[in-house]
Design a protein around this motif. Structure first.
Motif, PDB file in Angstrom:
ATOM      1  N   LYS A 174       0.829  -1.189   0.000  1.00 44.19           N
ATOM      2  CA  LYS A 174       0.000   0.000   0.000  1.00 44.19           C
ATOM      3  C   LYS A 174       0.874   1.254   0.000  1.00 44.19           C
ATOM      4  CE  LYS A 174      -3.706  -2.547   0.305  1.00 44.19           C
ATOM      5  NZ  LYS A 174      -4.615  -2.711  -0.844  1.00 44.19           N
ATOM      6  N   GLN A 175       0.297   2.329  -0.474  1.00 46.65           N
ATOM      7  CA  GLN A 175       1.060   3.552  -0.608  1.00 46.65           C
ATOM      8  C   GLN A 175       1.523   4.095   0.740  1.00 46.65           C
ATOM      9  OE1 GLN A 175       2.059   4.918  -3.415  1.00 46.65           O
ATOM     10  NE2 GLN A 175       3.097   6.632  -2.399  1.00 46.65           N
ATOM     11  N   TYR A 176       0.681   3.948   1.771  1.00 45.79           N
ATOM     12  CA  TYR A 176       1.037   4.507   3.077  1.00 45.79           C
ATOM     13  C   TYR A 176       2.232   3.792   3.701  1.00 45.79           C
ATOM     14  CZ  TYR A 176      -1.207   0.462   5.294  1.00 45.79           C
ATOM     15  OH  TYR A 176      -1.530  -0.807   5.699  1.00 45.79           O
ATOM     16  N   MET A 177       2.537   2.567   3.238  1.00 43.77           N
ATOM     17  CA  MET A 177       3.664   1.834   3.803  1.00 43.77           C
ATOM     18  C   MET A 177       5.004   2.477   3.479  1.00 43.77           C
ATOM     19  SD  MET A 177       2.601  -2.165   3.205  1.00 43.77           S
ATOM     20  CE  MET A 177       1.144  -2.859   3.997  1.00 43.77           C
ATOM     21  N   ARG A 178       5.041   3.310   2.453  1.00 43.58           N
ATOM     22  CA  ARG A 178       6.298   3.960   2.089  1.00 43.58           C
ATOM     23  C   ARG A 178       6.719   5.011   3.118  1.00 43.58           C
ATOM     24  NH1 ARG A 178       7.267   2.493  -3.152  1.00 43.58           N
ATOM     25  NH2 ARG A 178       5.467   1.703  -4.327  1.00 43.58           N
ATOM     26  N   HIS A 179       5.781   5.437   3.941  1.00 45.24           N
ATOM     27  CA  HIS A 179       6.074   6.483   4.919  1.00 45.24           C
ATOM     28  C   HIS A 179       6.169   5.927   6.342  1.00 45.24           C
ATOM     29  CE1 HIS A 179       5.121   9.119   1.559  1.00 45.24           C
ATOM     30  NE2 HIS A 179       3.936   8.528   1.459  1.00 45.24           N
ATOM     31  N   ILE A 180       6.153   4.611   6.485  1.00 44.92           N
ATOM     32  CA  ILE A 180       6.228   3.970   7.795  1.00 44.92           C
ATOM     33  C   ILE A 180       7.500   3.147   7.863  1.00 44.92           C
ATOM     34  CG2 ILE A 180       5.114   2.378   9.407  1.00 44.92           C
ATOM     35  CD1 ILE A 180       2.456   3.079   8.182  1.00 44.92           C
ATOM     36  N   LYS A 181       8.234   3.264   8.941  1.00 41.87           N
ATOM     37  CA  LYS A 181       9.447   2.486   9.140  1.00 41.87           C
ATOM     38  C   LYS A 181       9.119   1.167   9.819  1.00 41.87           C
ATOM     39  CE  LYS A 181      12.516   6.498   9.422  1.00 41.87           C
ATOM     40  NZ  LYS A 181      13.524   7.224  10.237  1.00 41.87           N
ATOM     41  N   ALA A 182      10.025   0.222   9.665  1.00 45.34           N
ATOM     42  CA  ALA A 182       9.807  -1.102  10.249  1.00 45.34           C
ATOM     43  C   ALA A 182       9.669  -1.011  11.769  1.00 45.34           C
ATOM     44  CB  ALA A 182      10.954  -2.031   9.865  1.00 45.34           C
ATOM     45  N   LYS A 183      10.443  -0.149  12.394  1.00 45.34           N
ATOM     46  CA  LYS A 183      10.379   0.001  13.846  1.00 45.34           C
ATOM     47  C   LYS A 183       9.025   0.513  14.284  1.00 45.34           C
ATOM     48  CE  LYS A 183      12.798   2.142  17.736  1.00 45.34           C
ATOM     49  NZ  LYS A 183      13.942   3.003  18.133  1.00 45.34           N
ATOM     50  N   GLU A 184       8.424   1.429  13.501  1.00 49.90           N
ATOM     51  CA  GLU A 184       7.122   1.975  13.848  1.00 49.90           C
ATOM     52  C   GLU A 184       6.019   0.940  13.684  1.00 49.90           C
ATOM     53  OE1 GLU A 184       6.771   5.245  11.240  1.00 49.90           O
ATOM     54  OE2 GLU A 184       8.277   6.490  12.254  1.00 49.90           O
ATOM     55  N   ALA A 185       6.200   0.029  12.729  1.00 52.30           N
ATOM     56  CA  ALA A 185       5.169  -0.980  12.485  1.00 52.30           C
ATOM     57  C   ALA A 185       5.055  -1.981  13.621  1.00 52.30           C
ATOM     58  CB  ALA A 185       5.453  -1.711  11.176  1.00 52.30           C
ATOM     59  N   CYS A 186       6.143  -2.183  14.361  1.00 46.09           N
ATOM     60  CA  CYS A 186       6.118  -3.180  15.439  1.00 46.09           C
ATOM     61  C   CYS A 186       6.380  -2.561  16.805  1.00 46.09           C
ATOM     62  CB  CYS A 186       7.132  -4.287  15.162  1.00 46.09           C
ATOM     63  SG  CYS A 186       8.837  -3.713  14.980  1.00 46.09           S
TER      64      CYS A 186
END
Length: 782
Positions: free
Chosen positions: A566-578
């Motif tokens: 998804k497009q929004y994933m380009r603005h999220i870092k792996a650390k923020e996702a978990c």
């Protein structure tokens, strides 16, 4: 010799792996890919990643060139068997459906000559008996056989294992259930079960090397292509269908074997067709195997003015296909939420009620249409009118008073689906159908297909989609013939384009569907027109919703990873996702009671294993799977009384196959393992059993990049770690092109690798004993 208690423990575990989930079990979703944890109650992720523990490395070290040759030979032999088996299954289904339908129509037509009501009663009871057998098989024998099976197989090749879809009983339920549902006249197709005709695991002890999910994935891919090739006699279309619609992972070697499997299917099916043409198959005629040859009768020239109505067909297909997907989504969601929760009895009553309505409509609606006089023999020299009952052909006589009349609506209803489509595609049959009859059939069959799809019977959607599309396509063709007044315009050509447009608008396939339509019609001249309507219908359908299989997969709780993030994933870092996760780690040497407590307190399927370095810092040394922990607890032979790691060489008391599930199932649970108080006080050294080389990403990598890595490699877990403290090397393309004739241990890499050294000559970084599966201090935690 393997110890007796170990052998008993492993066999007990394998028996528990093979438990079939009930039909009323909830379907849960997989946790996000970054969680690497809960897989839900109804589905579980697959381990396509190679677990390079000590047992795996020992097996690899013992394999020589002879074993590699044997391994490759087995793959080709199994591909051959898959092709033969799928072809034989298709032959059996076609024979059964055609003969049941032929007997049904023959008996019905002979009875209505004396009593219309008696003929209706026999027709309804015949259909009801066949449908009842189908739903009984699904609800009581093979719950996973319901539906087309394509969303589940697509999920399997995407990395998600839905419990029960690969059991042998599911294959049997698919074959016999589809015979009942299609032979009983439901608005479903018989091609769905063939899409997964190899739904089993090879758990034989004679084939231990095929106990990995990676090898099973290849066989299932071969089965998908073979199923489409057998259903439509389209071997190339089957290969492209598997490539475009089903698989998430592909390589050139797999393409070669999939093509080989489809070719075997084509040979088997062709041999059966030649045998049946000699009259050896009863009522089974040319309509059993799907091939609507219009190469010698179709339209050969097209005018520019016809492009507009053909484009309109594409728009209609996109709109009706998107509407079909949305309606089936709403109805199936309501059915699963309110109706199917009440038990199998409600499922049986529902299917029987739909069968009753379908039989009454198909029997009663032709009575509302007046019989039409047969065309003159000069205009249709090769067509028999009226046609004899119980066999395939145009111009069916249904309750007509005169001998030279036919009922155009009964010509569609009182034929098998293959024969009905052949009649709609047929050329040189101007004015065979009236617009009122085609419109009536379109509304009724479209509604029946929407309501029937999602019931507890095996169901394919290709053939109903072709019938729906060919109906409105022929309507447009009738308008073009009347408006342009050209003799070279064929209504059957527009029926073909309508069929392609509806399938494109519903399933959103392009290349594979285009090739399938060309192969089953044997007319290459129609290729540009099919491409046109497919592009338009797909573009229109994509405006409203997703394809049919994606919609059904989401509805069934199958967490598919699409081809693009998804497009929004380009603005999220792996650390923020978990960041909201609480990582549950295990020490290298862990108490048995702690393992039991952790497994009972959560449903995670992977746990990081940490150890303490020489400076006291915590080092991640690998990943241990839940299923591996359960095997260790079940066997008990790796328990030790001291909380210290084993030094030096490790004695491996397990084979790599001990940790593999034999078949698709729910698996052994922690509640199935009996441990004494003394066992709970023991310890296990996890180092020999963990995966010492899991995939890792730095904490500041974008989630979109993590997504692509996760999907393209077919992963189940990814570690998110802090930025590494130092670099020990840099691998380039040149490093990966080592000649096979050279010894990898003595090759001096000539790439500009970064290899800083200490003065004492040792590599920079923490030195690790060769037997220790540490990650060289790369995964230092904060």
């Amino acid at each position: 010799m393997m110890p007796g208690h170990l052998r008993d423990g492993i066999e007990t575990g394998r028996l528990r792996w093979s438990r079939l989930p009930g039909s009323e079990e909830p379907e849960g979703g997989e946790a996000g890919p970054s969680r690497g944890a809960s897989d839900g109650d109804g589905v579980e992720s697959l381990d396509y990643e190679v677990i390079e523990n000590f047992a795996y490395r020992e097996e690899q070290a013992q394999r020589g060139k002879l074993y590699v040759g044997y391994y490759v030979l087995l793959k080709w032999v199994l591909s051959l068997l898959v092709g033969i088996g799928t072809g034989l299954a298709a032959i059996f289904i076609n024979l059964a459906v055609e003969n049941f339908s032929g007997w049904k129509f023959a008996v019905t037509f002979s009875i209505i000559k004396h009593s219309y009501f008696a003929g209706l009663l026999v027709y309804v009871l015949f259909n009801l008996a066949l449908v009842l057998s189908s739903v009984f098989i699904v609800t009581n024998f093979a719950p996973a056989a319901a539906g087309s099976g394509i969303p589940e197989i697509k999920g399997y090749l995407n990395g998600v294992d839905t419990h029960g879809i690969l059991l042998f009983r599911t294959l049997i339920g698919k074959i016999f259930g589809s015979i009942g549902s299609v032979g009983g006249g439901l608005a479903l197709g018989k091609e769905g079960p063939l899409g997964g005709s190899t739904k089993y695991h090879l758990s034989s002890k004679l084939l231990p090397i095929f106990q990995s999910d990676r090898d099973r994935r290849d066989l299932v891919t071969c089965g998908c292509a073979a199923g489409v090739a057998a259903a439509f006699r389209a071997p190339v279309g089957g290969v492209l269908f598997a490539l475009e619609e089903i698989t998430s992972w592909w390589r050139s070697q797999l393409m070669w074997r999939v093509f080989f499997t489809s070719a075997i299917v084509a040979v088997v099916v062709r041999s059966a067709m030649g045998w049946c043409k000699d009259g050896n198959c009863g009522h089974f005629g040319s309509g059993g195997f799907i091939i609507w040859d219009i190469s010698g009768f179709g339209q050969e020239d097209y005018s520019f003015q016809e492009m507009l109505p053909m484009a309109i067909i594409g728009v209609i297909g996109g709109l009706l296909g998107a509407l079909f997907n949305q309606l089936t989504l709403y109805i199936t969601s309501w059915r699963r939420k309110y109706l199917h929760k009440k038990g199998d009895r409600v499922k049986i009553i529902e299917v029987c009620l739909i069968s009753l309505i379908t039989s009454i409509l198909s029997f009663g609606l032709p009575l509302l249409r007046k019989c039409s006089p047969c065309p003159t023999s000069e205009a249709n020299a090769n067509i028999e009118c009226p046609h004899a009952p119980g066999l395939d052909g145009n111009y069916v006589d249904f309750y007509c008073s005169k001998g030279n009349e036919y009922n155009d609506l009964a010509t569609i209803f009182f034929n098998t689906q293959d024969d009905a489509i052949r009649n709609l595609f047929s050329a040189k049959t101007f004015h065979e159908y009236s617009a009122q009859s085609l419109l009536t059939f379109l509304v009724v069959f479209y509604s029946l297909a929407v309501v029937t799809f999602g019931t507890a019977v095996p169901a394919g959607q290709f053939i109903p989609g072709i019938m729906i599309g060919s109906t409105y396509g022929r309507l447009v063709g009738m308008f073009v013939v009347k408006y342009y007044q050209k003799l070279n315009v064929e209504e059957g050509t527009y029926a073909l384009l309508g069929a392609a447009s509806f399938l494109g608008g519903s399933m959103r396939m392009t290349v594979s569907l285009c090739v399938i339509m060309v192969e089953i019609t044997n007319n290459l001249k129609l290729l540009p027109l099919i491409m046109l309507v497919l592009l338009i219908s797909k573009a229109v359908g994509d405006v409203f919703n997703e394809g049919l299989y994606e919609v059904q997969a989401h509805l069934r709780g199958i967490p598919l990873l699409e081809s693009r993030p998804k497009q929004y994933m380009r603005h999220i870092k792996a650390k923020e996702a978990c960041k909201d996760q609480k990582v549950m780690c295990l020490p290298r040497v862990v108490r048995v009671s702690d393992i039991v407590s952790m497994l009972r307190s959560n449903k995670h399927n992977g746990f990081p294993v940490v150890d303490h370095g020489r400076n006291g810092e915590s080092l991640v040394i690998g990943l241990i799977l839940r299923s591996h922990l359960l095997v260790l607890l079940q066997s008990k032979i790796d328990f030790q009384s001291t909380p210290y790691p084993s030094n030096g060489s490790v004695s491996i008391r397990h084979n790599f196959s001990d940790f593999v599930k034999p078949i698709s199932s729910k698996g052994i649970s922690i509640e199935d393992i009996q441990l004494s108080d003394g066992d709970l006080e023991m310890y296990i050294d996890l180092a020999p059993f963990l995966n010492p080389s899991p995939y890792i990403v730095p904490e500041d990598m974008s989630l979109a990049k993590v997504y692509n890595l996760f999907r393209q490699l077919g992963l189940r877990h990814i570690f998110v770690v802090p930025r590494a403290s130092h670099v020990i090397g840099l691998i380039t393309r040149k490093d990966l092109l080592i000649e096979e004739t050279k010894d990898p241990a003595t090759v001096e890499l000539q790439s500009p690798s970064v290899r800083p050294h200490h003065k004492d000559g040792k590599n920079l970084g923490r030195h690790v004993h060769p037997e220790q599966p540490l990650l060289d201090g790369l995964l230092v935690q904060e």
